[in-house]
Design a protein around this motif. Sequence first.
Motif, PDB file in Angstrom:
ATOM      1  N   ASN A  66     -42.595 -28.588 -17.389  1.00 50.80           N
ATOM      2  CA  ASN A  66     -42.193 -29.309 -18.604  1.00 50.80           C
ATOM      3  C   ASN A  66     -41.272 -30.481 -18.275  1.00 50.80           C
ATOM      4  O   ASN A  66     -41.432 -31.576 -18.820  1.00 50.80           O
ATOM      5  N   GLN A  67     -40.293 -30.259 -17.393  1.00 53.93           N
ATOM      6  CA  GLN A  67     -39.393 -31.350 -17.006  1.00 53.93           C
ATOM      7  C   GLN A  67     -40.160 -32.463 -16.315  1.00 53.93           C
ATOM      8  O   GLN A  67     -39.944 -33.639 -16.593  1.00 53.93           O
ATOM      9  N   PHE A  68     -41.052 -32.089 -15.422  1.00 57.13           N
ATOM     10  CA  PHE A  68     -41.859 -33.071 -14.695  1.00 57.13           C
ATOM     11  C   PHE A  68     -42.689 -33.915 -15.668  1.00 57.13           C
ATOM     12  O   PHE A  68     -42.731 -35.139 -15.570  1.00 57.13           O
ATOM     13  N   ALA A  69     -43.321 -33.251 -16.613  1.00 58.10           N
ATOM     14  CA  ALA A  69     -44.159 -33.964 -17.581  1.00 58.10           C
ATOM     15  C   ALA A  69     -43.322 -34.905 -18.440  1.00 58.10           C
ATOM     16  O   ALA A  69     -43.733 -36.049 -18.705  1.00 58.10           O
ATOM     17  N   ARG A  70     -42.140 -34.479 -18.862  1.00 57.13           N
ATOM     18  CA  ARG A  70     -41.278 -35.344 -19.684  1.00 57.13           C
ATOM     19  C   ARG A  70     -40.851 -36.598 -18.932  1.00 57.13           C
ATOM     20  O   ARG A  70     -40.910 -37.703 -19.452  1.00 57.13           O
ATOM     21  N   VAL A  71     -40.396 -36.410 -17.693  1.00 52.80           N
ATOM     22  CA  VAL A  71     -39.951 -37.553 -16.884  1.00 52.80           C
ATOM     23  C   VAL A  71     -41.121 -38.494 -16.623  1.00 52.80           C
ATOM     24  O   VAL A  71     -41.006 -39.712 -16.738  1.00 52.80           O
ATOM     25  N   ALA A  72     -42.258 -37.930 -16.276  1.00 54.11           N
ATOM     26  CA  ALA A  72     -43.432 -38.752 -15.974  1.00 54.11           C
ATOM     27  C   ALA A  72     -43.889 -39.525 -17.202  1.00 54.11           C
ATOM     28  O   ALA A  72     -44.251 -40.704 -17.097  1.00 54.11           O
ATOM     29  N   ALA A  81     -55.312 -39.345 -16.142  1.00 54.45           N
ATOM     30  CA  ALA A  81     -55.938 -38.195 -15.473  1.00 54.45           C
ATOM     31  C   ALA A  81     -54.879 -37.230 -14.948  1.00 54.45           C
ATOM     32  O   ALA A  81     -55.033 -36.004 -15.047  1.00 54.45           O
ATOM     33  N   GLU A  82     -53.797 -37.769 -14.387  1.00 56.96           N
ATOM     34  CA  GLU A  82     -52.719 -36.914 -13.878  1.00 56.96           C
ATOM     35  C   GLU A  82     -52.024 -36.186 -15.028  1.00 56.96           C
ATOM     36  O   GLU A  82     -51.656 -35.013 -14.891  1.00 56.96           O
ATOM     37  N   THR A  87     -51.076 -31.171 -18.058  1.00 58.12           N
ATOM     38  CA  THR A  87     -51.294 -30.431 -19.304  1.00 58.12           C
ATOM     39  C   THR A  87     -52.138 -29.191 -19.047  1.00 58.12           C
ATOM     40  O   THR A  87     -51.856 -28.113 -19.581  1.00 58.12           O
ATOM     41  N   ALA A  88     -53.166 -29.317 -18.210  1.00 58.24           N
ATOM     42  CA  ALA A  88     -54.008 -28.165 -17.879  1.00 58.24           C
ATOM     43  C   ALA A  88     -53.205 -27.106 -17.134  1.00 58.24           C
ATOM     44  O   ALA A  88     -53.363 -25.902 -17.384  1.00 58.24           O
ATOM     45  N   ALA A  89     -52.328 -27.545 -16.222  1.00 63.16           N
ATOM     46  CA  ALA A  89     -51.485 -26.587 -15.492  1.00 63.16           C
ATOM     47  C   ALA A  89     -50.553 -25.862 -16.454  1.00 63.16           C
ATOM     48  O   ALA A  89     -50.349 -24.643 -16.345  1.00 63.16           O
ATOM     49  N   ARG A  90     -50.008 -26.585 -17.410  1.00 60.95           N
ATOM     50  CA  ARG A  90     -49.127 -25.975 -18.416  1.00 60.95           C
ATOM     51  C   ARG A  90     -49.900 -24.937 -19.232  1.00 60.95           C
ATOM     52  O   ARG A  90     -49.407 -23.831 -19.467  1.00 60.95           O
ATOM     53  N   GLU A  91     -51.112 -25.278 -19.640  1.00 61.96           N
ATOM     54  CA  GLU A  91     -51.930 -24.340 -20.398  1.00 61.96           C
ATOM     55  C   GLU A  91     -52.247 -23.089 -19.572  1.00 61.96           C
ATOM     56  O   GLU A  91     -52.263 -21.975 -20.094  1.00 61.96           O
ATOM     57  N   HIS A  92     -52.482 -23.282 -18.288  1.00 63.27           N
ATOM     58  CA  HIS A  92     -52.749 -22.144 -17.402  1.00 63.27           C
ATOM     59  C   HIS A  92     -51.520 -21.231 -17.319  1.00 63.27           C
ATOM     60  O   HIS A  92     -51.644 -20.005 -17.390  1.00 63.27           O
TER      61      HIS A  92
END
Length: 105
Positions: A66-72, A81-82, A87-92
């Motif tokens: 979650n932190q990585f996605a927010r910063v990115a 695509a990244e 998002t797919a990793a988070r869903e997993h």
Amino acid sequence: MRQNVLKIYLSDAEWDHVVGMAESVSMPMSGFARTFLVTQKPPRPKASGVTVEAVAALNRCGAFLNQFARVACRSQTLSPAEIREVTAAREHLLAIAEQLTGDRP
């Protein structure tokens, strides 16, 4: 703040038994003993069927993702695509958490 102290003496066998009980629910001795004495019931593990360490590791992975996605997203350094991969990793991770806890946030 806890200020009162209860001191008891245990045999080696009693000590080993209490240590084993505390370890079985992944609690420190003081917390286990306090809970057991106050409620008159042994504490139950917070996660059944899996170790508490596994749940904590999953929580850390999810928090990091979650932190990585927010910063990115803020810095816009990831391609679409990244972002889909994150998002797919988070869903997993959420699917794994659902299997462990039986519910989904």
